[in-house]
Design a protein around this motif. Structure first.
Motif, PDB file in Angstrom:
ATOM      1  N   GLU A  49      27.717  63.099  79.446  1.00 16.49           N
ATOM      2  CA  GLU A  49      28.386  62.199  78.505  1.00 16.49           C
ATOM      3  C   GLU A  49      27.556  60.951  78.223  1.00 16.49           C
ATOM      4  O   GLU A  49      27.527  60.471  77.091  1.00 16.49           O
ATOM      5  N   VAL A  50      26.869  60.435  79.235  1.00 15.99           N
ATOM      6  CA  VAL A  50      25.996  59.277  79.012  1.00 15.99           C
ATOM      7  C   VAL A  50      24.847  59.665  78.084  1.00 15.99           C
ATOM      8  O   VAL A  50      24.515  58.925  77.153  1.00 15.99           O
ATOM      9  N   ALA A  51      24.265  60.841  78.300  1.00 15.94           N
ATOM     10  CA  ALA A  51      23.187  61.304  77.418  1.00 15.94           C
ATOM     11  C   ALA A  51      23.698  61.453  75.990  1.00 15.94           C
ATOM     12  O   ALA A  51      23.006  61.058  75.033  1.00 15.94           O
ATOM     13  N   GLU A  52      24.900  62.000  75.820  1.00 17.19           N
ATOM     14  CA  GLU A  52      25.471  62.147  74.482  1.00 17.19           C
ATOM     15  C   GLU A  52      25.728  60.781  73.843  1.00 17.19           C
ATOM     16  O   GLU A  52      25.510  60.602  72.642  1.00 17.19           O
ATOM     17  N   TYR A  53      26.173  59.813  74.648  1.00 13.13           N
ATOM     18  CA  TYR A  53      26.372  58.457  74.123  1.00 13.13           C
ATOM     19  C   TYR A  53      25.045  57.878  73.626  1.00 13.13           C
ATOM     20  O   TYR A  53      24.973  57.313  72.540  1.00 13.13           O
ATOM     21  N   LEU A  54      24.004  58.017  74.424  1.00 17.58           N
ATOM     22  CA  LEU A  54      22.705  57.459  74.055  1.00 17.58           C
ATOM     23  C   LEU A  54      22.128  58.121  72.805  1.00 17.58           C
ATOM     24  O   LEU A  54      21.351  57.490  72.079  1.00 17.58           O
ATOM     25  N   GLU A  55      22.510  59.361  72.534  1.00 18.30           N
ATOM     26  CA  GLU A  55      22.028  60.071  71.352  1.00 18.30           C
ATOM     27  C   GLU A  55      22.926  59.881  70.138  1.00 18.30           C
ATOM     28  O   GLU A  55      22.519  60.212  69.016  1.00 18.30           O
ATOM     29  N   ALA A  56      24.134  59.371  70.330  1.00 12.97           N
ATOM     30  CA  ALA A  56      25.088  59.229  69.232  1.00 12.97           C
ATOM     31  C   ALA A  56      24.558  58.233  68.204  1.00 12.97           C
ATOM     32  O   ALA A  56      24.019  57.185  68.555  1.00 12.97           O
ATOM     33  N   GLU A  57      24.752  58.555  66.922  1.00 11.54           N
ATOM     34  CA  GLU A  57      24.151  57.753  65.865  1.00 11.54           C
ATOM     35  C   GLU A  57      25.140  56.932  65.050  1.00 11.54           C
ATOM     36  O   GLU A  57      24.724  56.064  64.288  1.00 11.54           O
ATOM     37  N   THR A  58      26.426  57.197  65.189  1.00 15.95           N
ATOM     38  CA  THR A  58      27.406  56.458  64.398  1.00 15.95           C
ATOM     39  C   THR A  58      28.348  55.685  65.312  1.00 15.95           C
ATOM     40  O   THR A  58      28.544  56.077  66.470  1.00 15.95           O
ATOM     41  N   PRO A  59      28.941  54.615  64.828  1.00 16.48           N
ATOM     42  CA  PRO A  59      29.913  53.878  65.646  1.00 16.48           C
ATOM     43  C   PRO A  59      31.059  54.779  66.126  1.00 16.48           C
ATOM     44  O   PRO A  59      31.488  54.671  67.276  1.00 16.48           O
TER      45      PRO A  59
END
Length: 112
Positions: A49-59
């Motif tokens: 989930e942290v990796a997905e957060y760091l890759e997320a591109e939109t608010p």
């Protein structure tokens, strides 16, 4: 003849995912983890989930991932401490003693 593809996941999922899949006509195989497996899988899920957060591109997507991180942290707290109370107490103590991360202070160096 149409053959449905199998997909291996081998990961911890939210409690209602099997029901969600069944409602969509997707068969799944699950099992309940023992304590050691559960703890290890929660740790993996937190990293995911942290990796997905760091890759997320939109608010919006970052907000979704923060919510997932909070859910995993709550599950870890429930598993290790029984609830989030102890975490909240330690968080509040650290906030009072050392402050939070709201003033954007970046420590460059110290003389020790």
């Amino acid at each position: 003849e149409f053959v449905m593809a199998r997909r291996s996941w081998n990961k911890l999922v939210r409690d209602k995912i099997p029901d969600y899949l069944a409602a969509r006509g997707i068969a799944s195989q699950t099992r309940k983890l023992d304590d050691d497996e559960y703890y290890q899988e929660l740790r993996k899920k937190l990293q995911e989930e942290v990796a997905e957060y760091l890759e997320a591109e939109t608010p919006e997507s970052r907000c979704e991932e923060r919510a997932d991180i909070c859910e995993v942290l709550a599950a870890l707290a429930m598993f290790e401490d029984g609830d989030m109370d102890q975490v909240e107490e330690v968080k509040e103590k650290k906030l009072q003693e050392r402050g939070g991360f709201f003033h954007r202070i970046f420590l460059i160096e110290t003389n020790e």
